[in-house]
Write a protein that holds these residues in place. Sequence first.
Motif, PDB file in Angstrom:
ATOM      1  N   VAL A   1       0.845  -1.201   0.000  1.00 52.87           N
ATOM      2  CA  VAL A   1       0.000   0.000   0.000  1.00 52.87           C
ATOM      3  C   VAL A   1       0.878   1.248   0.000  1.00 52.87           C
ATOM      4  N   ALA A   2       0.411   2.273  -0.673  1.00 47.69           N
ATOM      5  CA  ALA A   2       1.172   3.519  -0.784  1.00 47.69           C
ATOM      6  C   ALA A   2       1.067   4.363   0.478  1.00 47.69           C
ATOM      7  N   ASP A   3      -0.086   4.334   1.147  1.00 46.71           N
ATOM      8  CA  ASP A   3      -0.328   5.154   2.332  1.00 46.71           C
ATOM      9  C   ASP A   3      -0.942   4.267   3.398  1.00 46.71           C
ATOM     10  N   LEU A   4      -0.140   3.832   4.361  1.00 50.43           N
ATOM     11  CA  LEU A   4      -0.575   2.870   5.362  1.00 50.43           C
ATOM     12  C   LEU A   4      -1.765   3.376   6.170  1.00 50.43           C
ATOM     13  N   LYS A   5      -1.722   4.591   6.654  1.00 52.09           N
ATOM     14  CA  LYS A   5      -2.826   5.111   7.472  1.00 52.09           C
ATOM     15  C   LYS A   5      -4.123   5.196   6.668  1.00 52.09           C
ATOM     16  N   LYS A   6      -4.033   5.653   5.440  1.00 53.89           N
ATOM     17  CA  LYS A   6      -5.210   5.741   4.569  1.00 53.89           C
ATOM     18  C   LYS A   6      -5.783   4.346   4.324  1.00 53.89           C
ATOM     19  N   SER A   7      -4.926   3.381   4.067  1.00 53.96           N
ATOM     20  CA  SER A   7      -5.380   2.021   3.831  1.00 53.96           C
ATOM     21  C   SER A   7      -5.998   1.410   5.078  1.00 53.96           C
ATOM     22  N   MET A   8      -5.400   1.655   6.237  1.00 58.26           N
ATOM     23  CA  MET A   8      -5.983   1.156   7.486  1.00 58.26           C
ATOM     24  C   MET A   8      -7.380   1.734   7.685  1.00 58.26           C
ATOM     25  N   ALA A   9      -7.553   3.020   7.429  1.00 58.47           N
ATOM     26  CA  ALA A   9      -8.862   3.664   7.583  1.00 58.47           C
ATOM     27  C   ALA A   9      -9.863   3.062   6.607  1.00 58.47           C
ATOM     28  N   PHE A  10      -9.436   2.809   5.375  1.00 62.52           N
ATOM     29  CA  PHE A  10     -10.318   2.199   4.379  1.00 62.52           C
ATOM     30  C   PHE A  10     -10.782   0.827   4.856  1.00 62.52           C
TER      31      PHE A  10
ATOM     32  N   PHE B   1     -13.088  -4.387   8.575  1.00 60.50           N
ATOM     33  CA  PHE B   1     -11.933  -5.066   9.152  1.00 60.50           C
ATOM     34  C   PHE B   1     -11.575  -4.411  10.485  1.00 60.50           C
ATOM     35  N   VAL B   2     -10.937  -5.162  11.363  1.00 56.04           N
ATOM     36  CA  VAL B   2     -10.517  -4.662  12.672  1.00 56.04           C
ATOM     37  C   VAL B   2      -8.995  -4.781  12.764  1.00 56.04           C
ATOM     38  N   ASN B   3      -8.350  -3.729  13.241  1.00 55.99           N
ATOM     39  CA  ASN B   3      -6.894  -3.744  13.357  1.00 55.99           C
ATOM     40  C   ASN B   3      -6.447  -4.603  14.529  1.00 55.99           C
ATOM     41  N   ASN B   4      -5.396  -5.401  14.282  1.00 52.57           N
ATOM     42  CA  ASN B   4      -4.740  -6.151  15.351  1.00 52.57           C
ATOM     43  C   ASN B   4      -3.446  -5.412  15.668  1.00 52.57           C
TER      44      ASN B   4
ATOM     45  N   THR C   1       5.307   0.300   9.500  1.00 51.17           N
ATOM     46  CA  THR C   1       5.563  -0.280   8.179  1.00 51.17           C
ATOM     47  C   THR C   1       4.505  -1.290   7.747  1.00 51.17           C
ATOM     48  N   ALA C   2       3.673  -1.738   8.682  1.00 51.77           N
ATOM     49  CA  ALA C   2       2.697  -2.783   8.370  1.00 51.77           C
ATOM     50  C   ALA C   2       1.528  -2.719   9.338  1.00 51.77           C
ATOM     51  N   ALA C   3       0.384  -3.198   8.871  1.00 55.46           N
ATOM     52  CA  ALA C   3      -0.797  -3.273   9.726  1.00 55.46           C
ATOM     53  C   ALA C   3      -1.535  -4.570   9.438  1.00 55.46           C
ATOM     54  N   CYS C   4      -1.927  -5.244  10.500  1.00 58.64           N
ATOM     55  CA  CYS C   4      -2.723  -6.457  10.379  1.00 58.64           C
ATOM     56  C   CYS C   4      -4.192  -6.068  10.548  1.00 58.64           C
ATOM     57  N   MET C   5      -4.971  -6.307   9.492  1.00 60.03           N
ATOM     58  CA  MET C   5      -6.399  -6.003   9.526  1.00 60.03           C
ATOM     59  C   MET C   5      -7.147  -7.333   9.474  1.00 60.03           C
ATOM     60  N   VAL C   6      -8.030  -7.555  10.441  1.00 64.64           N
ATOM     61  CA  VAL C   6      -8.675  -8.849  10.634  1.00 64.64           C
ATOM     62  C   VAL C   6     -10.104  -8.819  10.095  1.00 64.64           C
ATOM     63  N   TRP C   7     -10.412  -9.796   9.247  1.00 67.88           N
ATOM     64  CA  TRP C   7     -11.774  -9.955   8.740  1.00 67.88           C
ATOM     65  C   TRP C   7     -12.527 -10.985   9.580  1.00 67.88           C
ATOM     66  N   SER C   8     -11.841 -12.075   9.917  1.00 71.37           N
ATOM     67  CA  SER C   8     -12.441 -13.127  10.735  1.00 71.37           C
ATOM     68  C   SER C   8     -11.315 -13.824  11.491  1.00 71.37           C
ATOM     69  N   GLU C   9     -11.660 -14.836  12.256  1.00 69.57           N
ATOM     70  CA  GLU C   9     -10.641 -15.564  13.006  1.00 69.57           C
ATOM     71  C   GLU C   9      -9.614 -16.218  12.090  1.00 69.57           C
ATOM     72  N   THR C  10      -9.976 -16.451  10.847  1.00 63.82           N
ATOM     73  CA  THR C  10      -9.073 -17.163   9.940  1.00 63.82           C
ATOM     74  C   THR C  10      -8.626 -16.339   8.730  1.00 63.82           C
ATOM     75  N   ILE C  11      -9.104 -15.109   8.594  1.00 61.93           N
ATOM     76  CA  ILE C  11      -8.747 -14.276   7.443  1.00 61.93           C
ATOM     77  C   ILE C  11      -8.187 -12.950   7.927  1.00 61.93           C
ATOM     78  N   HIS C  12      -6.929 -12.692   7.560  1.00 65.70           N
ATOM     79  CA  HIS C  12      -6.244 -11.461   7.931  1.00 65.70           C
ATOM     80  C   HIS C  12      -5.613 -10.830   6.695  1.00 65.70           C
ATOM     81  N   VAL C  13      -5.586  -9.518   6.654  1.00 65.83           N
ATOM     82  CA  VAL C  13      -4.926  -8.807   5.573  1.00 65.83           C
ATOM     83  C   VAL C  13      -3.771  -8.023   6.176  1.00 65.83           C
TER      84      VAL C  13
END
Length: 135
Positions: free
Chosen positions: A11-20, A26-29, A36-48
């Motif tokens: 991603v080009a802009d981490l904060k913008k992408s996290m907000a999106f 998605f929920v941030n872990n 440099t990185a953010a873990c965004m959680v969709w479910s117990e088994t799917i993370h971005v």
Amino acid sequence: MPKMIFVNLPVADLKKSMAFYAAIGFVNNPHFTDDTAACMVWSETIHVMLLTHAKWRTFTARPIPDAGASEVMLALSLDDRAAVDAMNDTAAANGGTADINPVQEHGFMYGRDLTDPDGHVWEAFWMDPAVIPAD
């Protein structure tokens, strides 16, 4: 431990992408998030994993695709048609693009495609569980 998927996206802009991603559900872990990185959680088994371009380059020397390119389309199942519509509307209102492809209307299945701010393609879809064959 259940089998899990971690989708890594440059991603080009981490904060913008996290907000999106937060806006579309998605929920941030914070345990796997830094500058440099953010873990965004969709479910117990799917993370971005959202990775800055510099962080991405520590994993591969392959070029980062242009925002207009499509290498993969990731699909997320939702509870109903209204949730599909809501995700597309929310994506468009938060820096993404809704309906980048024609709406998929098959009666028992309904899907709409969107992109995040970096052009990564997602399909929000609903399928009627009553049409899934029983084992």
